[in-house]
Enzyme design. Structure first.
Site, short mmCIF file in Angstrom:
data_model
loop_
_atom_site.label_atom_id
_atom_site.label_comp_id
_atom_site.label_asym_id
_atom_site.label_seq_id
_atom_site.Cartn_x
_atom_site.Cartn_y
_atom_site.Cartn_z
N ASP A 1 28.51 44.40 32.79
CA ASP A 1 28.29 44.41 34.24
C ASP A 1 29.61 44.70 34.94
O ASP A 1 30.68 44.63 34.33
CB ASP A 1 27.73 43.07 34.71
N GLU B 1 29.00 38.64 33.60
CA GLU B 1 30.35 38.08 33.65
C GLU B 1 30.86 38.01 35.07
O GLU B 1 31.42 36.99 35.50
CB GLU B 1 31.30 38.92 32.78
#
Lengths: 479, 479
Positions: free
Chosen positions: A105, A170
């Site tokens: 991400d 994250e």
């Protein structure tokens, strides 16, 4: 595609002088490797903005999975959490097993924020590969994959067993990851000897580094509410406790102009500085002038290398990120916002605890400041993230292997550094799995992670792929 | 459609007892009149957000025109200014000529801001017509047109000559209007005796008002810049003068929690309070409890009617509107914004001057506060709007005619009020044309102009149309 690669056939034994071959292979393949990075960057895998569109992009990014459930947002919305990839390659008991953690991400990015190129189209200018996620963390994840696949392409024996854990949340606080690591502790993680993360940067343009600690982070929201609707500043200006005036006073009470945090007690648990630790900062090769230039900052709060490094790594810092609910567009709107939410965070260092900081910020400081204003508005403070700091033992084998591999690839000793930003998974792995955790960055100091015009240098991407290949060989020798 | 209506044939002489007929006509036609308002609201004539799309909507709203050139934005963009409508109906030298000013543009509005219905679809709930512009200012403009067209539909003689001036940039500071009024002073405005504006609200739910003064406004932006790019708060937090910390300190230095403005000298030129003026506030029918409930405010800064009215009408106020360039979305982004712009405005009262206030804010106060912080960032302050206050002579004929018409339609004397918000055109007309200017609002106190869920009551819209018809007749008698 990733899983197919990892499940690909094991090759015949590698020649002991195979490293040169591996390096040559990675250099010859570099345009193909950049092309793969381009394909990864093209997926808008933004985990921060809680919209269904971005969450779908995250699912596109993550092809196989452990189911991780869904995320409940403060506004009642529920979004699925992208699955976490667990993968393994090799199961030879004579070899060490190293587990690589990465994330797919990215931070939000839009052309209008000040990007010079489209953030989701990897664009090369003068050897720099610009794109959201190029350095944080798609580039390093691919560099690791490049190293593994070089062994396979050359039919060399991979000297270590490989495990992968790749997540997609994250940047949004690694929702669901800790629970998964707990659950897989005695299964997937059972044979793991070393855990390696490559999710930060060097402190230099050209000199590599090994990272043995990170700061934690406690992220706060403070809402001040008069009513849900906004007001017209002509019709109501002068007779209200305006929420923005309250919020600005609250945010203004947090930190002074020298960067000192004004919350009482906040420095109480900060580890005291030893002579040994002081020496580490002295030996680090940081060219302040170059650092200032590359970061385009006229003047820092401190003048010496040691002070700057300590304030980035071993002291807490407080940043005000912004305000939700106020007027944030171009133009001159004459509005009194009815409800506003300020956002700030405090980076935590050993031995601060997020729960203690939460009390210091909320029950003591902000409530004191607000009650002194005698405002008729309602204030609500919330710590939405509380991530402890991490610090490692640097005499472990994997740290020695990394130093040797760096000498081979870059011809220099690494800087032994900590990181000011927060990679909570380092501490989570160390605490739950109980094995050595190391961070081995490959990006240069000016990569601009989280900011506009994020990039990774082509050189760093390719040399980083070589570094991981060399690291496998050194780790096998030392183990 | 508007111009066709105004150019329509003059009717035969009206019966002297025609007022009842006019009222009945307006009541019978009310669904058609609401339908027309619905069509007007459906046009997103937002003048505040400087985008080509909204500017096109403004051109759709304004069908005929005086050319007004283009608007240069701070970022270099140039947008066309919507033309200004000048129209007239009747040229009988024996009749007084009254000129109506209104505006067709609206404040920004989006469903996501907290609207319960689509802001651009007029939606009736319990006699309330919700929609952006319903009360500010499309409803009142239509009420005036309804009054004129009632005379025409009933073939009654219109007792006054009518002029119209309708613009499309009021919410963006009436760019180009003052120049036009100057230019047309001896042409279009030559025969005008009275100027009437209906662009504000009553102070009550049910009791009408006449308005004889408004506050002015000085709108400021203050930019603090470290660099154009944002920073990652982990990588740079602790060693920077963060622009948000500087900006929050600057904004926090402007006003205290009692609403008192902290800029030195700001109250120096505020007119002193006379006994006569005090009496006006006493006689105004403001039910504080009802006012508090309708505005959904738990507690105001002041406890008496007189103090509240004076702080809305005859004292300056300072509101902080928001910050551009910081993190303003949902979620928890760990960014240090590199460049942020705070926005605030000060409502001006007699005898404050915008140019004096500009100096007090900029060269003295903010520069002092910023220099004491010893920050390495760059600060730039700009006054982007400076609109003086307005106050009128309330013994003029048109004020008497309005009082009589209000007695006829509503059976009560009006509140004689001022308005806390800024309608610069009142002062511009009074200064340039040199004729009597009056504001005759028709909207109720809880209409929510500029805020989410703006509305006009069906009752106010229809009775307001009657009021204008009665006003024409009273004005003709008094003239």
């Amino acid at each position: 595609a990733l899983l197919l690669l990892l499940q690909g056939g094991m090759a015949s034994p590698a020649p002991s002088e195979g490293l040169e071959q591996l390096f040559r292979h990675l250099e010859l393949q570099q345009d193909a490797l950049v092309q793969t990075l381009k394909e990864w960057v093209a997926i808008e895998s933004d985990s921060v903005q809680p919209s269904p569109r971005f969450r779908e992009e995250l699912f596109r990014m993550i092809v196989d999975s452990v189911d991780t459930g869904s995320q409940q947002l403060p506004d009642g919305q529920s979004l699925p959490i992208p699955p976490i990839i667990l993968a393994e390659l090799g199961n030879d008991l004579k070899k060490p097993t190293v587990c690589f953690y990465g994330h797919l991400d990215v931070q939000p990015a839009a052309r209008g924020d000040g990007w010079l190129t489209d953030p989701y189209t990897l664009t090369e200018v003068d050897g720099k590969l610009y794109g959201r996620g190029a350095t944080d963390n798609k580039g390093p994840v691919l560099a690791w994959i490049n190293a593994v696949s070089a062994f396979q392409a050359l039919e060399q024996d991979l000297p270590v067993n490989i495990k992968f854990i790749l997540e997609g949340m994250e940047e949004a606080g690694s929702v669901a990851l800790e629970e998964l690591v707990q659950k897989e502790k005695d299964r997937f993680f059972a044979g793991v000897d070393y855990i390696l993360i490559s999710d930060n940067l060097w402190v230099s343009w050209r000199k590599p580094a090994v990272t043995y600690g990170t700061r934690g982070n406690s992220y706060f929201t403070v809402e001040v509410k008069c009513r849900d609707q906004d007001f017209h500043s002509g019709t109501f200006g002068g007779i209200l406790n305006e929420p923005m005036a309250d919020l600005v006073a609250l945010l203004g009470s947090l930190v002074d102009s020298s960067g000192h945090i004004l919350i009482p007690g906040i420095y109480d648990h900060v580890a005291s500085l030893t002579e040994e630790e002081k020496n580490i900062y002295k030996s680090i090769d940081l060219d302040l002038e170059e650092y200032r230039n590359s970061s385009q900052v006229k003047k820092f709060l401190f003048d010496t290398k040691e002070e700057i490094l300590m304030h980035l790594w071993r002291y807490p810092s407080l940043s005000i990120h912004g305000i939700e609910g106020a007027f944030d567009e171009p133009g001159a709107k004459t509005v009194i916002p009815g409800r506003v939410t300020g956002k700030f965070s405090i980076r935590l260092v050993p031995h601060m605890s997020a729960s203690v900081v939460e009390k210091q910020v909320t029950s003591h400081h902000l409530e004191d400041v607000f009650s002194k204003r005698n405002s008729s508005n309602h204030m609500a403070v919330s710590m939405v993230l509380g991530l402890p700091p991490w610090i490692a033992n640097i005499s472990d084998n994997q740290y020695l292997a990394a130093k040797r591999a760096i000498r081979t690839v870059f011809g220099t000793d690494p800087d032994m550094i900590r990181d000011g930003s927060t990679i909570p998974i380092a501490r989570i792995f160390q605490e739950i799995i109980g094995k050595s955790v190391m961070m081995l960055p490959i990006g240069a100091v000016d990569d601009g992670e989280h900011s506009q015009n994020e990039k990774i240098n082509r050189w760093n991407y390719i040399e980083g792929s070589k570094l991981f290949a060399a690291f496998f060989l050194e780790l096998a020798k030392l183990h």
